[in-house]
Enzyme design. Structure first.
Site, PDB file in Angstrom:
ATOM      1  N   GLU A 122       0.823  -1.201   0.000  1.00 31.39           N
ATOM      2  CA  GLU A 122       0.000   0.000   0.000  1.00 31.39           C
ATOM      3  C   GLU A 122       0.864   1.260   0.000  1.00 31.39           C
ATOM      4  O   GLU A 122       1.854   1.346   0.715  1.00 31.39           O
ATOM      5  CB  GLU A 122      -0.931   0.023   1.222  1.00 31.39           C
ATOM      6  N   CYS A 147      -7.583  -2.259   8.272  1.00 30.49           N
ATOM      7  CA  CYS A 147      -6.227  -2.237   7.722  1.00 30.49           C
ATOM      8  C   CYS A 147      -5.763  -0.806   7.488  1.00 30.49           C
ATOM      9  O   CYS A 147      -4.671  -0.421   7.890  1.00 30.49           O
ATOM     10  CB  CYS A 147      -6.170  -3.056   6.432  1.00 30.49           C
ATOM     11  N   HIS A 181      -1.134  -5.869   1.883  1.00 32.08           N
ATOM     12  CA  HIS A 181      -2.356  -6.675   1.793  1.00 32.08           C
ATOM     13  C   HIS A 181      -2.007  -7.971   1.061  1.00 32.08           C
ATOM     14  O   HIS A 181      -1.264  -7.948   0.073  1.00 32.08           O
ATOM     15  CB  HIS A 181      -3.437  -5.920   1.019  1.00 32.08           C
TER      16      HIS A 181
END
Ligand code: PCA
Length: 204
Positions: A83, A146, A170
């Site tokens: 991310e 998250c 992820h």
């Protein structure tokens, strides 16, 4: 002089209708490995919007890690997704494991709209792919737990000025959880995910 890198790696417990969370398994396997040069701490966080950030902040304050790598499951992702950004927004599609449903609330009231990951995301993704591990850069960690813990860790790094490298990965589902369930989805062998996490820590 010998230097030790303090690293914190976290995963999550299962949530929603998932029977397992591969990130909890990755974390327990990472904890069992030998890490020369690293002082490694691991934790499996609850999927509870109030407890998870509190637990995480405790760990960050206690260990003051140089590297923070947070892991979470994102069923449907086709590769490991590193991310790039955490946003100051909570907006749940369903309840967390404690039954909390949050809509349009900030992670940290008054905090900046977003933080960027402080890991070298692009370089890591390119290296992992060269090493045969399907990986992508992702520009949304969602608006659930998250994203919440990712934002929480980046906010801590920003406020504490400790110059920590913070990232969020992820993962796709694990083969076992899609093979045995009713809903098919892309999956990746645990072994490969584990290798990816190991390499990210080495590169961070
Ligand atoms: N994935 C969820 C929360 C816990 C997890 O493993 C998410 O993507 O927000």
């Amino acid at each position: 002089m010998e230097t030790t890198t303090r690293a914190l790696v976290t995963g999550f417990e299962p949530f929603g209708d998932e029977t397992l969370n591969p990130t909890a398994q990755i974390v327990s396997q990472i904890a069992a490995c030998d890490w020369p040069g690293f002082d490694l701490q691991t934790a499996v966080l609850p999927v509870d919007t109030y407890v998870a950030p509190t637990r995480l902040r405790d760990l960050l304050a206690r260990y003051e890690p140089h590297i923070v790598l947070l892991l979470g499951l994102a069923r449907g992702r086709v590769a490991l997704s590193l991310e790039r950004v955490a946003i100051n927004l909570l907006n749940f599609a369903g309840p967390d494991n404690a039954g909390n449903r949050i809509q349009d609330q900030p992670v940290i009231p008054g905090g900046p709209a977003a933080y960027f990951a402080t890991l070298p995301v692009r370089e890591i993704v390119e290296r992992l792919r060269k090493e045969g591990i399907p990986t992508e850069v992702s520009y949304s960690a969602g608006t659930f737990l998250c994203n919440q813990v990712f934002y929480t860790a980046l906010h801590w790094a920003d406020q504490s000025r400790l110059d920590a490298r913070v990232g969020f990965l992820h993962t796709p589902a694990a083969p076992a959880q899609v093979a045995l369930g009713d809903r098919l989805a892309p999956s990746m062998a645990l072994e490969m995910m584990l290798n990816g996490v190991r390499r990210i820590l080495e590169m961070a």
